[in-house]
Structures are given as C-alpha cells and as structure tokens.
Design a protein around this motif. Structure first.
Motif, mmCIF file in Angstrom:
data_model
loop_
_atom_site.group_PDB
_atom_site.id
_atom_site.type_symbol
_atom_site.label_atom_id
_atom_site.label_comp_id
_atom_site.label_asym_id
_atom_site.label_seq_id
_atom_site.Cartn_x
_atom_site.Cartn_y
_atom_site.Cartn_z
ATOM 1 N N ALA A 146 0.829 -1.210 0.000
ATOM 2 C CA ALA A 146 0.000 0.000 0.000
ATOM 3 C C ALA A 146 0.863 1.259 0.000
ATOM 4 O O ALA A 146 0.550 2.250 -0.662
ATOM 5 C CB ALA A 146 -0.922 -0.007 1.218
ATOM 6 N N THR A 147 1.959 1.190 0.707
ATOM 7 C CA THR A 147 2.804 2.384 0.817
ATOM 8 C C THR A 147 3.605 2.646 -0.453
ATOM 9 O O THR A 147 3.767 3.787 -0.873
ATOM 10 C CB THR A 147 3.787 2.224 1.999
ATOM 11 O OG1 THR A 147 3.039 1.889 3.168
ATOM 12 C CG2 THR A 147 4.573 3.511 2.237
ATOM 13 N N TYR A 148 4.103 1.581 -1.061
ATOM 14 C CA TYR A 148 5.108 1.787 -2.116
ATOM 15 C C TYR A 148 4.657 1.489 -3.550
ATOM 16 O O TYR A 148 5.136 2.124 -4.483
ATOM 17 C CB TYR A 148 6.354 0.937 -1.808
ATOM 18 C CG TYR A 148 7.067 1.434 -0.580
ATOM 19 C CD1 TYR A 148 7.876 2.567 -0.639
ATOM 20 C CD2 TYR A 148 6.903 0.798 0.647
ATOM 21 C CE1 TYR A 148 8.517 3.048 0.502
ATOM 22 C CE2 TYR A 148 7.529 1.266 1.793
ATOM 23 C CZ TYR A 148 8.333 2.387 1.715
ATOM 24 O OH TYR A 148 8.954 2.871 2.821
ATOM 25 N N GLU A 150 1.986 1.755 -5.609
ATOM 26 C CA GLU A 150 1.358 2.679 -6.551
ATOM 27 C C GLU A 150 2.342 3.756 -7.018
ATOM 28 O O GLU A 150 2.391 4.083 -8.210
ATOM 29 C CB GLU A 150 0.142 3.326 -5.894
ATOM 30 C CG GLU A 150 -0.936 3.661 -6.904
ATOM 31 C CD GLU A 150 -2.264 3.958 -6.220
ATOM 32 O OE1 GLU A 150 -2.850 5.006 -6.528
ATOM 33 O OE2 GLU A 150 -2.684 3.137 -5.357
ATOM 34 N N LYS A 151 3.154 4.229 -6.096
ATOM 35 C CA LYS A 151 4.123 5.273 -6.434
ATOM 36 C C LYS A 151 5.228 4.745 -7.364
ATOM 37 O O LYS A 151 5.736 5.469 -8.213
ATOM 38 C CB LYS A 151 4.764 5.843 -5.153
ATOM 39 C CG LYS A 151 3.763 6.536 -4.214
ATOM 40 C CD LYS A 151 3.491 7.954 -4.651
ATOM 41 C CE LYS A 151 2.399 8.643 -3.857
ATOM 42 N NZ LYS A 151 2.616 8.699 -2.404
ATOM 43 N N VAL A 235 8.308 7.452 4.712
ATOM 44 C CA VAL A 235 6.986 7.799 4.174
ATOM 45 C C VAL A 235 6.015 7.943 5.347
ATOM 46 O O VAL A 235 5.915 7.044 6.187
ATOM 47 C CB VAL A 235 6.504 6.712 3.203
ATOM 48 C CG1 VAL A 235 5.150 7.089 2.610
ATOM 49 C CG2 VAL A 235 7.532 6.496 2.099
ATOM 50 N N ASP A 238 0.188 9.232 5.776
ATOM 51 C CA ASP A 238 -0.698 9.719 4.702
ATOM 52 C C ASP A 238 -0.060 9.623 3.316
ATOM 53 O O ASP A 238 -0.609 10.116 2.337
ATOM 54 C CB ASP A 238 -1.108 11.166 4.986
ATOM 55 C CG ASP A 238 0.090 12.118 4.967
ATOM 56 O OD1 ASP A 238 1.244 11.621 4.832
ATOM 57 O OD2 ASP A 238 -0.113 13.342 5.081
ATOM 58 N N GLY A 239 1.126 8.997 3.282
ATOM 59 C CA GLY A 239 1.767 8.812 1.979
ATOM 60 C C GLY A 239 2.684 9.940 1.591
ATOM 61 O O GLY A 239 3.392 9.851 0.584
ATOM 62 N N THR A 240 2.707 11.012 2.329
ATOM 63 C CA THR A 240 3.644 12.101 2.023
ATOM 64 C C THR A 240 5.041 11.720 2.504
ATOM 65 O O THR A 240 5.212 10.792 3.291
ATOM 66 C CB THR A 240 3.213 13.419 2.709
ATOM 67 O OG1 THR A 240 3.174 13.185 4.122
ATOM 68 C CG2 THR A 240 1.844 13.861 2.214
#
Lengths: 596, 596
Positions: A146-148, A150-151, A235, A238-240
């Motif tokens: 989830a954290t990594y 998509e980016k 990270v 909130d993904g920022t």
C-alpha cells in the motif's frame, strides 16, 4: 545516430512466434491481442525515438555527476523520465490494482527493448524499478504494498537492488550488511553497498532501496540473508514524504560505459542506522531477491538485443553512406558504398541475424512467462514455467554475449571512424560490456543452466526442448524449399550436438563437477545459439507461408535470407562447442595453479 | 597492474620454434645467437617494466592534449622516449651503417611486444618511426638517407605515415593531397591528412612525415600516387634544423582507446605549400608505402599479442586475489580465490593459449623474414619470403582479432570491477579495438590473403604450409603421448578444413569473387587459428622432449597443457568456419540491399 524501432519485426515475433492470440485467450489478457500490441508498440516507438534516443550520445559525453551526496543526472534525463512516467510506461506490465496496465510480457518485452535501444543508461532506472515492484508484489506485506507500489508503478518513485558489497559480488553468502530489529517492528540497517544502479539521482521524489542484509543471529551464508525496504525518504502515514533516511550516496563510479546511469556506493547507517522494513520473512531474502533477479536477468538479455539493434542500425547507415573501393565483382564502376563489399555484408548480416534470433528467442520466452503465470490450466502453467526457467539464462547469457560481438562489428564496419568517440559506434561497444557482467555474469547464468535447469531434472527439460526442435526440423524438411532444407541440415546437427552435451552435463555433473563446469559457458553458448536458431527456423517457415499468400514480400524474403544466414554462419558453431565441452574438459583445468 | 615481460616464453619461441641458431648462421647475424637474444630481452624487459609500463594507466586518464597547434604528450612520455632513444631501442633492427644494432627481427619482435605490453600508446611512436626508416632505406635517395636516417634510427627524430584522408581510408585511390614540382627539385604539398598517429608531439626535435600525394598530371587511382618526405622542420645542409615547414596539426581526435597517443589531423600547405622531397620515383608511392605498411602490419599483429599478454597477466593477478564462492568440486571449504573456479580457468586458459599461439606464429614468421632478407642462398630467400608474405595478414589479422576476445575476457574475469576504469582492465579492452582497424582492417588483410597470397599462385603457398603441418602431425602421432595424439587429431581436422577452403578460394576467386570474398575474413581466421595451433603443436613436441631431458619441468608441463587446450578449445573452431565459407557463401549476400 537516430533510432527507428523495429516495430515490424517485433510484431512478427509477437504474432507468429509468441502467438499473441493464444496469450490473449488467457483470462485477464483478453485485450492483449495483436491490435493492442501494435498500438502499444507504435506509441512506444514514438516516445523512445523522439524523446529518449536523442539523449543517448550527449549523456555519454556529459554523464551524471556527483557532488556532496547529490547526483545530478545527465541533461534531459529528468524531463524524459517525467514523460516516461506520465505516459504510463513504468506500469505497462504491472497489475491494474496498483495503477498499472496489466499487459503481458509478450508485449512489454518489446517496449523494454525499445527504451534500451534508445538509451541503455536511461532505461536502467525503470528496469530496476520493475524488479523492486516484482519483489514487493510477491513478498511484500499489504502495508508495504500500500505504501510503495502505486508510487513505483506510476514512476513517481523509483527502485533499486542492493546486493553487492566490496567482498560480496557473485557470492552473496559473504554479505555483511546487518539489520538490527527495533521494538516498533522496523529494523536499523548498517553497511556499505556498491554498484547500486540509480542508487541516487534527481529523477524522482523518492528512491526505494531493496537491500539484502543479515539480521543479528541469522545463520551464516545465504540462508541468513533477509530483504529490506529502505526508502531514501521515510513515508508518512498519509503517503507524504517524511524525514531523510540514513542511506547516503558517498560516490559514483567512473565506468567504461553506461556512463549516464549513476552507479552509486551507498552507505547505510552511518548516522544512527537506516530505517528498514522487512520484506516477507526473515532469512528468505535470497529467495525474494531471485524474483527481482529473474525479472532483471530477462530484461538484461533484452538490453543485449536492444544495444545490438541500435549498433546494427548505425552500421547499416554508415555502410550505405561511406563510399570506398570498387566492388570485387566489378558490379559498380569506381568506388562504391561499402555495403556493396561482401565482408561488410557479412558483418551486417551477422549483426542482423544475431539480433533477430535473440529477439525471437526472448519474445517466445515472454509468451511462456505469461502462460506460466496466468494460464488457467495448471499443467500448462507448469510446462510453460519449466520452459521459461530454462530460457532465462539463455536470454540473459546468450543475448548479452552476442551483443559484445555485434557492437564490436558495429565499430569495425565504421573502420577508423568507429574508433572516434564522436561517431557513436564506440559508445555501444563500451555500453554493452556491462551486460555480460551485471545481474549475474555469463558464468553465473551458465551455472544456473547446468545445475538448476539441466542436471537437477537429469536433462529432461533440455530434451523436451530438443524434441520440439526436432518437430521444427520435420516441418522444414516437409517444406522442402532450398532455404528450409539448408536450415534443417544445420538445425539437426546443432540439436544433436546439444543432446550430446546434455547427456554429458546430466551424466557427469555430480561425479565430475569440474569437467562439467569447465564447459558451462560453452554449453550456454551452444544452447542459446541453438534456441535462437530454432526460432529463426520457425520464422522462416512462417515467412515462406506468408510469402506464398503474397503478404509483405520484401519483409518475408528478408526473414528467409536472415534465417538461412543464421543457420549457415552462426548455428554451425555448435559443433566445435560440443567437441570442446564433451572431449576437452580435462585440458581446461590441466595447468597447475602456480603455472599461470 | 604491473607488467612482467614473458622472457622465458619468448626465448622458448626464439630458440625452439624460430631456431635462432639458424638465424645466427646468416652472414651479418653472427652475433645474434641465443645468448644475445637473452641479454637483449632481459635488458628490454627491465626498461619496459620499469620505465614504460608504469605510465600506461595514468596516461590513459590524462592523455596527450592539444592547444593552438601544439600537442603536449602525457606525463612521463617525453622522458621515457628520451631513455628509449638513449638505450638504442629505436635502432635495434636497423642497419649499423646508420647507427642501428642490426639485430634480426627474430629478436626485435620480442622487444616490440614488450614495449607494446608496457604501453600501446607509447610504443606507437617508435613503431611508426620504424616504418619511415624502412621506406627510406628501401626507396630513399642517398641524400634523403644521409639527412634523415641517422636521426630517425637514434630516436632524435620520429616518423609518421600519412595515408588517410577524409574520403580515402582503405581506398587509397581516392587520395587527393597534391604535390607541385618546384624548380629546385622539391615539391610543394597541399592537402589534409587524418588519423596521423604521433603526427604532432613534443617528444622529439623533428617529425619526419611520409606523405602520399599526387603530382599534377599523374594517372588517376593508385598508379598516380607518389611518396614524399615532409619534415616538420626543414633541415639545413649541416643537419641542423631550419625553418618550420608548412605542415600543421589542426586538432587531435577524441578516441575510444590508445588515448595517450596523439592522433592528428594535419594540414599541409595552408601557408604557401609544405616543402616535400620525393622518395624514389614519381607514381611509385603505393609500392613504397607498402614497405612501411608491411613492416607496420607485422608490428600491429605484435601489438595484439602484447595487449593480450598484459590483459592476461592482470586477469591472473585478479583471479588469484579475488575470493568469491566455493569451488564446485568442494576442494576448498568456504569461499576460494576465483582461479579455483573452472570457468575462470577456462577464460584464463583461453587468454593464455591465444597469446602463446600468436606469439609462436609471429616469432616463426620473424625468422622467415630474417632469412628472406639476409640468407645467402637465393632459393632459401625466396621460400622464406613466400612464407613470410603469407604470414603477414595472419599475424596482423588473427593476432589482433584474438586480442579483442582476450581483452574482453580480461574484463570478464574481473566481474563488476572490470567495468570500473580505475581497475585498468577496461583500458586494454578499449585500446585493443583499434588493432583490427588501423594499418588495414581485418577485411583488408583478408583480401590480401585471398587475392595476393592464395588465389594468385593457385593455392600453392597455402598447400606448402599444409604439407609442413602434415609433417608435424606425423611427429605428434609418432610421439604417441596422450597430449600429442589429442593435438594431432585436432590439427589434422583443421588442416583438412583449411585445404577444403584453399581449394574453394583458389578455384572460385575469379569465377565467383563475391562468394570467395564473402568468406575472406573467416578464411583468415581459420588460417591464423591453424597456423598458431600448428606452432603450439611444434612447441608441445619440443616441450615433451625437453621434459624428458629434465629441463625446466614446470615450464614444459605448462606448455604441453596450453598446447592441448589450444587444440581442444580454439583449433576446433576451424570446422565450422570451413562450413560457413565453402557451403554458406550465398547467404552472405542474399539479402536485398534495400532490405537492411
């Protein structure tokens, strides 16, 4: 020094050798038909020809640079990567769940070839990101995904593979980087990693390092290695992006080639410890790393094809333009373009045949990958997995070794001009040299082919491939055209040589490992040669049929001519390799160690 | 990255293969016996190991530079060349009449190898001076000889070869530089020459350019080319330097390798005309140039051997030092030096066998040169001249092509470190690439082998060599050791392949030139491979005999092992080359020109 993507040849391989319409019958790939392939390849060609290829030479001359921990990439790279990401190219083969396009490798491999023809240095960044995505997809927790993912899939962040240390290259048992478990479930990572491609750069907001390290108390050797995600920037929930992590680039290498791609020395934990997140379970790092490695090995094989194609195109252009000497047959009065000279033709044909042969092999392997991973039938999956696994060391090892010969011929066609850096041919020669080394040297690929892919099942997978080749020989004989018969003769001899060697390898790997491994690289070369030659033979059969139907006469005639050249000038080499392997093993290790 | 001259192997070849004691029976060479050879080689080794070799890497990193017409050579070069000249090395093979030492090529070739192993870039300067001396000795007037030879032989001045122009590389018929006769018997030279090695530098007081140009009204093509001496500084009647001549360096090239050797663009006559002195007769320039070329071609072949030797030594050193992975046979517990791994051994043996084989071939050829030029018996001179002429394209073509493979393996042995410029292995790979190009590309050598050396006499010289090889086979069979029999088997097959190809070449060169020239480079590779393998077979026979006598056991065993490796891993390649040449000619030129 422009580049035109060989879309037609790629689509020929995708349609007729990899049989895309069968891939499109696999659930999830319904849209991945020939039309899709064509649309994607044309768009990809446009991007790589127009945006990336023009950067290649200048970025070699003025490569990425390092100052005070910061890497500034070559002019144009940052903007090109932004366009690459915006075009969705990073996500081409990755799941739609994480923003990807979910296309099969059968199509994706052609796109990877194009970007690597355009610029090997540039394309390495997405290549390694692909590997990181694969590893996280396979072994990452839901939280890590989830954290990594998509980016990474969007190209907003990039990924790296951190394996090598000064004392641990091919031998990962010697990895010393250590990870200390923390109360919050994270780890603190300490150590030095070298040869980290795009280990530091300015093309993305964050860099996701995948790092091999030992947890304290882990078993010695490869069974005590774990895999960690160590982001450049932590990270936030909130993904920022949060704090800068304790992973710093301390220098980049001065290399023979691929100069525009920064190769970093990374220092982890010099300021208290780099925060790392365990991927999967402790001590299974090598297993996960092999997922990345296998993806990367295939891709490096495609890099070999890509640089060969670029070198070929440049050599053809020069051979058409350069006027020098009268043809030996007197067909031109006075000096002629050197493409009229038989030896120049021999060089260009060698370059062309190797490139097309390896492309055919890689494309066919890609289709097997797609079936192995996505076909609904378990037996089909298993058979294709076996075939694909056998192909990986060939695609990696053979396509890169041939790229050394092809890029060398590329310089040679240019004569003295080839030695002048401004011409650009020398850059391909320099760039290609890394391909037989990184992601496992040719010897490492050959060990894989001998050990895991041949000896382990007693040569069964190898013989299954030989049986398929025999079928193709039958079709060639039945077709009975002069070209088909000429190819059949060489293919049969090569298959027989292969079977002799497989018998030797499977029979002696345990009893006399020195003898078998003395011939490991020749065995890889023989097998890669045979499989690429086999695919050229299949291509010839298809081309004959389509020619008969009146389809694209010039292309089909060229394919037939190239296939026959491959058989008569490349496939013929298998006989001497067989003799060296089967009858010459003892002389490889006969010289006393202190006599060197 | 140090270099140790392989004096023992050189002396073995000089004594037993080239048979120096026979050379020493030629009038004028009475002192050129084995003791002399040993003394010269040891002194030469000392100089090159101590003075030149340490400059090699640094001079690549900080190469010769150009500013406002002036070339500043790499640090240390000027001083090293002064020592080279003072040591009398430039005059080693040149006549005592002009201050030389008058030693045979059989000894001189080994010295040339050493200086090129030490630094290819440095050694190019004396190499080209040798060529200029040869041309003046053969065709220069007494006045030219008196003015230039002593200074060239002493190393006070250096020489260059000015052939290439932007439109005239391999094709000298296209030379446009023109020479206008002056009332005083001199000429004014106008034109642009490119790729002039050491065309400008600061290592000597004067530079003696030998320049191809057309006298006004000369016939078109190669029959209208004349050769001129165009000194950088005019020479006064008393031998002192006079006015600066109108020959100026306008730039130097940015090259893939041999970076420390300045490669100049020379502009003749931009300020009124460069003063030139005709060498020999008008319109016979090409003939004279071939004298320089032939000397230079042989020397470039030796450069291939030299760079291969250097790359081999460096790879061995690394393979001994680098610890990585467990041996496949379990002979070492834990990780071992990589020299224990069979594939590393295969790579090192390949490098070693190629190098020793080509050294044996070149040394044997050198003895033939000495006999061809100096033997009192006309028939002996003629036979040796024929043999030597046949060898020149092999020494040049095969030794340089093999050096590409050897230096590539040198990088490969180093793994990832090989790709880092600091390691130095990559420099050899870059440096070697020029060797298959300059002084005539491999294709040009192959054309020579096909046309002048094989087809012209209907294959007679070629078959005479095959007959000598057959004799060696007989000796191997008679010796009946396992190694000798293994080598005999491969040698016989290779000779048969050669004879097939000779029949094809001699039989079809006129009727079907495209077919024959399509296989010209493979024919050269086959023949070079065979001749080097033959010399290794001869070496094996000698080594067996000396071993039996108890002489230097370690060396003799190593020679036998290397000869057998050569036969089983290199000589075996001749079969597939034969098939490609004899049965695959049509497919080389089958692809339509517009289909590339």
């Amino acid at each position: 020094m422009s580049y035109i993507a060989p879309v037609k040849d790629m689509l020929f391989a995708i349609e007729h050798l990899a049989q895309i319409e069968q891939v499109a019958q696999i659930p999830g790939f319904e849209d991945a038909n020939l039309d899709t392939a064509q649309a994607v390849l044309e768009e990809c060609a446009k991007f790589n020809e127009g945006v990336v290829a023009p950067l290649n030479w200048e970025s070699d001359k003025n490569p990425s640079s390092f100052q005070a921990g910061v890497v500034t990439t070559a002019a144009g790279f940052k903007d090109a990567f932004r366009q690459y990401a915006e075009g969705g190219w990073q996500g081409l083969q990755h799941p739609a769940d994480f923003g990807g396009q979910g296309l099969p490798k059968t199509i994706g491999a052609a796109c990877i070839e194009m970007s690597n023809s355009a610029s090997l240095s540039f394309a390495l960044c997405p290549l390694l990101t692909d590997g990181a995505i694969e590893a996280l997809l396979t072994a990452g927790s839901d939280a890590l995904k989830a954290t990594y993912l998509e980016k990474l899939v969007s190209g907003q962040w990039t990924g790296t593979m951190n394996l090598t240390e000064p004392q641990a290259g091919s031998d990962l048992a010697l990895v010393r980087t250590r990870a200390e478990p923390q109360p919050d479930g994270t780890y603190k990572v300490f150590g030095t990693k070298i040869f980290i491609t795009y280990g530091e750069h300015d093309m993305a907001e964050n860099i996701v390092h995948l790092v091999l390290a030992r947890v304290q108390g882990a078993p010695e050797g490869v069974k005590g290695i774990s895999l960690f995600v160590v982001p450049k920037f932590l990270v936030n929930a909130d993904g920022t992006l949060g704090a800068r992590n304790d992973a710093h680039c301390v220098s980049i290498e001065h290399k023979l080639g691929i100069k525009a791609s920064p190769t970093a020395v990374l220092q982890f934990g010099d300021h208290g410890g780099a925060v790392g997140y365990l991927v999967g379970e402790e001590n299974r790092g090598l297993e996960y790393m092999f997922i990345m490695m296998n993806a990367a090995r295939y891709a490096v094989g495609v890099q070999g094809i890509a640089i060969a194609e670029r070198a070929y195109q440049q050599a053809v252009q020069y051979a058409r333009d350069r006027v020098q000497s009268r043809p030996v047959d007197g067909s031109v009065a006075g000096s002629a373009a050197i493409i009229h000279h038989p030896d120049v033709r021999r060089m260009l044909m060698t370059m062309r045949a190797y490139t097309e042969g390896c492309r055919a092999m890689a494309t066919t392997a890609a289709a097997a990958y797609d079936a192995a991973h996505h076909h609904p039938d378990a037996q089909v999956r298993k058979d294709n997995a076996t075939f694909y696994e056998f192909m990986v060391p060939l695609v990696k090892g053979y396509s890169t070794e041939m790229s050394l010969e092809v890029t060398s011929l590329g310089v040679q066609v240019h004569g003295g001009m080839g030695f002048i850096e401004e011409t650009g041919a020398a850059q391909h020669y320099r760039d290609a040299k890394i391909l037989t080394i990184y992601e496992g040297t040719t010897a490492i690929q050959a060990n894989d082919l001998v050990g895991r892919k041949t000896a382990r099942d007693g040569g069964q997978s190898a013989r299954a491939i030989a049986a398929q080749i025999e079928k193709t020989e039958g079709e060639l004989t039945a077709s009975a055209t002069p070209a088909a018969l000429a190819v059949a003769k060489r293919l049969q001899a090569a298959r027989q040589a292969f079977l002799d060697v497989v018998g030797f390898v499977a029979g002696s790997a345990k009893a006399d490992p020195n003898a078998v491994y003395a011939g490991s690289v020749p065995y890889l070369m023989l097998t890669g040669n045979l499989v690429a030659g086999w695919q050229m033979a299949r291509a010839l059969l298809v081309a004959q049929e389509l020619l008969h139907k009146g389809q694209d006469e010039a292309f089909m005639r060229a394919k037939i001519a190239t296939a026959q050249f491959y058989a008569e000038h490349i496939l013929v080499k298998t006989g001497s390799l067989r003799d060296s392997i089967v009858e010459g093993a003892a002389s490889v290790t006969a010289l006393a160690l202190d006599a060197f």
